[in-house]
Design a protein around this motif. Sequence first.
Motif, PDB file in Angstrom:
ATOM      1  N   GLY A 106      -0.913   5.507   0.250  1.00 46.95           N
ATOM      2  CA  GLY A 106      -0.084   4.395  -0.204  1.00 46.95           C
ATOM      3  C   GLY A 106       0.604   4.734  -1.508  1.00 46.95           C
ATOM      4  N   GLY A 107       1.609   3.941  -1.850  1.00 42.12           N
ATOM      5  CA  GLY A 107       2.339   4.161  -3.089  1.00 42.12           C
ATOM      6  C   GLY A 107       3.638   4.918  -2.855  1.00 42.12           C
ATOM      7  N   ARG A 108       4.459   4.984  -3.891  1.00 40.76           N
ATOM      8  CA  ARG A 108       5.713   5.727  -3.859  1.00 40.76           C
ATOM      9  C   ARG A 108       5.488   7.062  -4.550  1.00 40.76           C
ATOM     10  NH1 ARG A 108      10.754   1.933  -5.388  1.00 40.76           N
ATOM     11  NH2 ARG A 108      11.784   3.828  -4.644  1.00 40.76           N
ATOM     12  N   TYR A 109       5.639   8.156  -3.824  1.00 45.29           N
ATOM     13  CA  TYR A 109       5.319   9.484  -4.325  1.00 45.29           C
ATOM     14  C   TYR A 109       6.548  10.150  -4.931  1.00 45.29           C
ATOM     15  CZ  TYR A 109       0.627   9.468  -2.397  1.00 45.29           C
ATOM     16  OH  TYR A 109      -0.688   9.169  -2.148  1.00 45.29           O
ATOM     17  N   VAL A 110       6.319  10.769  -6.078  1.00 45.71           N
ATOM     18  CA  VAL A 110       7.336  11.596  -6.725  1.00 45.71           C
ATOM     19  C   VAL A 110       6.683  12.922  -7.095  1.00 45.71           C
ATOM     20  CG1 VAL A 110       8.699   9.654  -7.600  1.00 45.71           C
ATOM     21  CG2 VAL A 110       6.819  10.573  -8.984  1.00 45.71           C
ATOM     22  N   LEU A 197       2.191   0.511 -11.494  1.00 44.37           N
ATOM     23  CA  LEU A 197       1.074   1.332 -11.963  1.00 44.37           C
ATOM     24  C   LEU A 197       1.436   2.786 -11.683  1.00 44.37           C
ATOM     25  CD1 LEU A 197      -2.713   0.860 -11.503  1.00 44.37           C
ATOM     26  CD2 LEU A 197      -1.656   3.005 -10.787  1.00 44.37           C
ATOM     27  N   VAL A 198       1.421   3.612 -12.718  1.00 46.80           N
ATOM     28  CA  VAL A 198       1.727   5.037 -12.554  1.00 46.80           C
ATOM     29  C   VAL A 198       0.419   5.813 -12.596  1.00 46.80           C
ATOM     30  CG1 VAL A 198       2.994   7.024 -13.445  1.00 46.80           C
ATOM     31  CG2 VAL A 198       3.972   4.723 -13.666  1.00 46.80           C
ATOM     32  N   THR A 199       0.211   6.672 -11.606  1.00 45.17           N
ATOM     33  CA  THR A 199      -1.032   7.425 -11.507  1.00 45.17           C
ATOM     34  C   THR A 199      -0.772   8.810 -10.946  1.00 45.17           C
ATOM     35  OG1 THR A 199      -3.259   7.447 -10.499  1.00 45.17           O
ATOM     36  CG2 THR A 199      -1.488   6.479  -9.199  1.00 45.17           C
ATOM     37  N   LYS A 211      -7.252   2.550  -7.813  1.00 44.33           N
ATOM     38  CA  LYS A 211      -5.990   2.161  -8.450  1.00 44.33           C
ATOM     39  C   LYS A 211      -4.979   1.679  -7.419  1.00 44.33           C
ATOM     40  CE  LYS A 211      -6.026   6.038 -11.035  1.00 44.33           C
ATOM     41  NZ  LYS A 211      -5.620   7.063 -12.036  1.00 44.33           N
ATOM     42  N   LEU A 212      -4.878   2.382  -6.305  1.00 45.31           N
ATOM     43  CA  LEU A 212      -3.944   1.964  -5.267  1.00 45.31           C
ATOM     44  C   LEU A 212      -4.297   0.580  -4.724  1.00 45.31           C
ATOM     45  CD1 LEU A 212      -3.275   5.138  -3.075  1.00 45.31           C
ATOM     46  CD2 LEU A 212      -1.988   4.289  -5.033  1.00 45.31           C
ATOM     47  N   LYS A 213      -5.571   0.346  -4.464  1.00 46.30           N
ATOM     48  CA  LYS A 213      -6.000  -0.947  -3.938  1.00 46.30           C
ATOM     49  C   LYS A 213      -5.776  -2.059  -4.947  1.00 46.30           C
ATOM     50  CE  LYS A 213      -9.520   0.989  -0.830  1.00 46.30           C
ATOM     51  NZ  LYS A 213     -10.978   1.129  -0.595  1.00 46.30           N
TER      52      LYS A 213
END
Length: 248
Positions: A106-110, A197-199, A211-213
């Motif tokens: 999950g999340g937006r990957y860079v 949230l940046v991780t 963190k994702l949850k």
Amino acid sequence: MAKILIFAGTSEGRELAEWLLTQGVQVSASVTTHYGESLLPPGVEVFSHPMGREEMAALLQRCPFACVVDATHPYASQATGNIRAACAQVGMPYLRLLRPSQEGQGGRYVATHAQAVELLSRTQGNILLTTGSKDLETYTQLPNYQERVFPRVLPTVESVSRCLELGFPVGHLIAMQGPFSQELNQALLRQVNASFLVTKESGSAGGFLEKLKAAQAVGATAVVIGRPLREEGLTLGQLQQILKERYL
């Protein structure tokens, strides 16, 4: 009795050091800070300063290590490159302890911090930044970073000083030692009214899924810095088995 050197930049490295001590092995560990040294168990010989490749090679030539275990962070690509090169230079056996990837959860990957800043610069809303103090300067390129960004860093003088030097307000600093539960992450996201949230993709030991949850639970977007290397490595259990077979 075997003597093993661990480049111990992760919790898995510290766990390995503890286990080796119980097996009667002489353990040396290289860490980059005195804070890292304070986390190691008693009985470990510690080298607590950053090393370049040549200093690493000189240490390996000088000391009778049976092998080297690279337990540095998945994002410490320069350190891993130096360790590999130093071991190859002196003919020292090298083993990589690598926490499994959880990419795709999950999340937006860079790919980089700069790309994260580029993405965030096109948005509005507060940001909980959980990538530590090393790459903080990149986030000062964000418009209104002093109002938007809330850095979560280690509770050390160096980390807090770095935040202040870069202009982050005292009221925006969160100095805590992780990993953190999903519930605590959610509370912090709500406390700072974060939309993002940046991780890093730091694996289970780094509390990545928590963190994702948490971001999903509060309706925030997780921006994930992908791992810089696609490297092969061993889990802690696999590495312990190999060490048993070869050196114990």
